[in-house]
Motif scaffolding. Structure first.
Motif, short mmCIF file in Angstrom:
data_model
loop_
_atom_site.label_atom_id
_atom_site.label_comp_id
_atom_site.label_asym_id
_atom_site.label_seq_id
_atom_site.Cartn_x
_atom_site.Cartn_y
_atom_site.Cartn_z
N GLY A 160 0.82 -1.19 0.00
CA GLY A 160 0.00 0.00 0.00
C GLY A 160 0.86 1.25 0.00
N ILE A 161 0.23 2.37 -0.29
CA ILE A 161 0.88 3.68 -0.17
C ILE A 161 0.03 4.52 0.76
CG2 ILE A 161 1.51 5.81 -1.34
CD1 ILE A 161 2.22 4.34 -3.77
N ALA A 162 0.65 5.09 1.77
CA ALA A 162 -0.06 5.93 2.74
C ALA A 162 0.78 7.15 3.07
CB ALA A 162 -0.36 5.13 4.02
N LYS A 163 0.16 8.12 3.71
CA LYS A 163 0.89 9.30 4.14
C LYS A 163 1.91 8.90 5.20
CE LYS A 163 -2.83 10.44 7.40
NZ LYS A 163 -3.85 11.44 7.78
N LYS A 164 3.00 9.66 5.26
CA LYS A 164 4.11 9.29 6.15
C LYS A 164 3.70 9.29 7.62
CE LYS A 164 6.10 13.91 6.81
NZ LYS A 164 7.31 14.72 6.76
N GLU A 165 2.65 10.07 7.96
CA GLU A 165 2.23 10.18 9.36
C GLU A 165 1.62 8.90 9.91
OE1 GLU A 165 2.50 14.16 7.55
OE2 GLU A 165 1.43 12.33 6.98
N ILE A 166 1.38 7.91 9.04
CA ILE A 166 0.75 6.68 9.51
C ILE A 166 1.61 5.97 10.56
CG2 ILE A 166 1.78 5.10 7.79
CD1 ILE A 166 -1.01 3.77 7.63
N ILE A 167 2.91 6.26 10.57
CA ILE A 167 3.79 5.62 11.54
C ILE A 167 3.41 5.95 12.98
CG2 ILE A 167 5.51 7.48 11.61
CD1 ILE A 167 7.67 5.30 11.78
N TRP A 168 2.67 7.06 13.18
CA TRP A 168 2.29 7.47 14.54
C TRP A 168 0.98 6.83 15.00
CZ3 TRP A 168 6.47 9.10 16.46
CH2 TRP A 168 7.36 9.89 15.72
N TYR A 169 0.31 6.05 14.13
CA TYR A 169 -0.90 5.35 14.56
C TYR A 169 -0.48 4.20 15.47
CZ TYR A 169 -3.37 7.76 10.74
OH TYR A 169 -3.92 8.68 9.90
N PRO A 170 -1.00 4.13 16.69
CA PRO A 170 -0.57 3.10 17.65
C PRO A 170 -0.68 1.69 17.08
CG PRO A 170 -1.97 4.72 18.73
CD PRO A 170 -2.03 5.02 17.26
N PHE B 217 -0.84 -0.18 14.71
CA PHE B 217 -1.12 -0.39 13.30
C PHE B 217 -0.10 0.33 12.43
CE2 PHE B 217 -3.24 0.55 9.27
CZ PHE B 217 -3.66 -0.72 8.91
N GLY B 218 0.27 1.56 12.81
CA GLY B 218 1.24 2.31 12.02
C GLY B 218 2.61 1.67 12.03
N GLN B 219 3.02 1.18 13.18
CA GLN B 219 4.32 0.51 13.25
C GLN B 219 4.31 -0.80 12.46
OE1 GLN B 219 2.87 1.63 16.64
NE2 GLN B 219 3.63 3.49 15.65
N LEU B 220 3.16 -1.52 12.49
CA LEU B 220 3.05 -2.74 11.69
C LEU B 220 3.10 -2.42 10.20
CD1 LEU B 220 2.55 -5.84 12.03
CD2 LEU B 220 0.16 -5.35 11.52
N TYR B 221 2.49 -1.32 9.81
CA TYR B 221 2.51 -0.90 8.40
C TYR B 221 3.94 -0.72 7.92
CZ TYR B 221 1.36 1.90 4.25
OH TYR B 221 1.27 2.38 2.96
#
Length: 306
Positions: free
Chosen positions: A148-158, A160-164
């Protein structure tokens, strides 16, 4: 036609763990010859009784607990696979197939899947986006080997973002157009080099009303560079089942319609806008009236970034 749909479900990776789900009257995907959604398919009587609200709350809490559990398990798996990026991508897809199907089973919405013969291609999968349920569905229904492609801020989602990030999916900086364009070019190179598929929301954000938004151009830029076909996934009913900003899931019937792949072999960069309009028009054709854009909502084209 029901047996065709059930065969599609059983062929998903690790689907054999959930064979009993296929027998549930509340969750029984099936194929249909009619590829055009009808208004009555997304119509339902909303029940605002305290019992319905309580059942919805229990299901949402169960979904949250289930997702936290599976996310934690697969985060550990992918952490161990850090030296092997491609293995992490595949494990991310297995996580999506298991978690997405579990969450949809827990929520219990009636679901119809159409065009499943187009769901296992090496392609660019795109989807309209009006509900969190869209994410659960594409996690489950896109093939192994999809990023997938997502915005870079997804890393801050608890969690789920780190799993992404652990799953080696792609991120772009949407606030920086030049950087976003370069990220799209790099994404295309990664997709071709590793023979991957891609899933992307061409609207770039979730629709507040459920009506189709203008498409950004990133998915077409990637198609021009990779020559992969585009498989539109048309989702109907999800905006009624889980509305933006809401904390309740309603039992609205859902449909996922995989349209025949759109070939991009002869697409050129000087006709990007024409290609975007053509794909956007496919969605307008296959969405029910309530999800089509209003004439006052302007151009079908968004920004360059995805």
């Amino acid at each position: 036609m029901e047996s065709s749909g059930n065969s599609f479900l059983r062929n998903r990776r690790l689907d054999s763990c959930f064979n009993t789900v296929d027998e549930s009257p509340k969750f029984h995907p099936k194929e249909s010859k009619d590829k055009r959604p009808k208004e009555e398919e997304t119509a339902f009587v909303d029940d605002n009784s305290w019992g319905a609200v309580l059942i919805s709350s229990i299901r949402i809490v169960t979904c949250f607990v289930t997702m936290m559990f599976t996310t934690f398990i697969w985060a550990l798996i992918m952490f161990l696979l850090i030296p092997w990026p491609n293995a992490r991508i595949k494990q991310g897809n297995v996580y999506g197939h298991v978690t997405g199907r579990l969450l949809m089973w827990i929520l219990g919405n009636p679901l119809k899947i159409e065009g499943s013969e187009y769901s296992n291609l090496n392609a660019i999968y795109i989807s309209n986006h009006a509900s969190p349920l869209d994410i659960f569905l594409i996690m489950w229904l896109t093939p192994t080997g999809t990023v997938g492609i997502a915005k870079k801020e997804i890393i801050w989602y608890p969690l789920f973002g780190q799993l992404y990030v652990l799953a080696n999916h792609l991120r772009i900086d949407r606030s920086n157009p030049p950087a976003a364009i370069e990220s799209i070019k790099e994404a295309a190179r990664v997709i071709v080099r590793n023979k991957l598929s891609l899933i992307i929301f061409p609207e770039g954000t979730r629709s507040r009303t459920g009506r189709l938004l203008p498409f950004k151009k990133g998915f077409v830029h990637i198609a021009v560079q990779t020559r992969l076909p585009i498989v539109p996934m048309v989702l109907t009913g999800t905006q009624l089942a889980w509305r933006k900003g809401g904390l309740r899931v309603r039992p609205a019937p859902l449909t996922v319609n995989f349209l025949p792949p759109v070939k991009t072999d002869d697409w050129t960069a000087d006709k990007i806008d024409d290609h975007v309009k053509m794909v956007h028009s496919l969605y307008i054709k296959h969405l029910p009236e309530a999800q089509r854009p209003l004439p006052s909502e302007g151009s079908v084209l968004g920004r360059t970034s995805s």
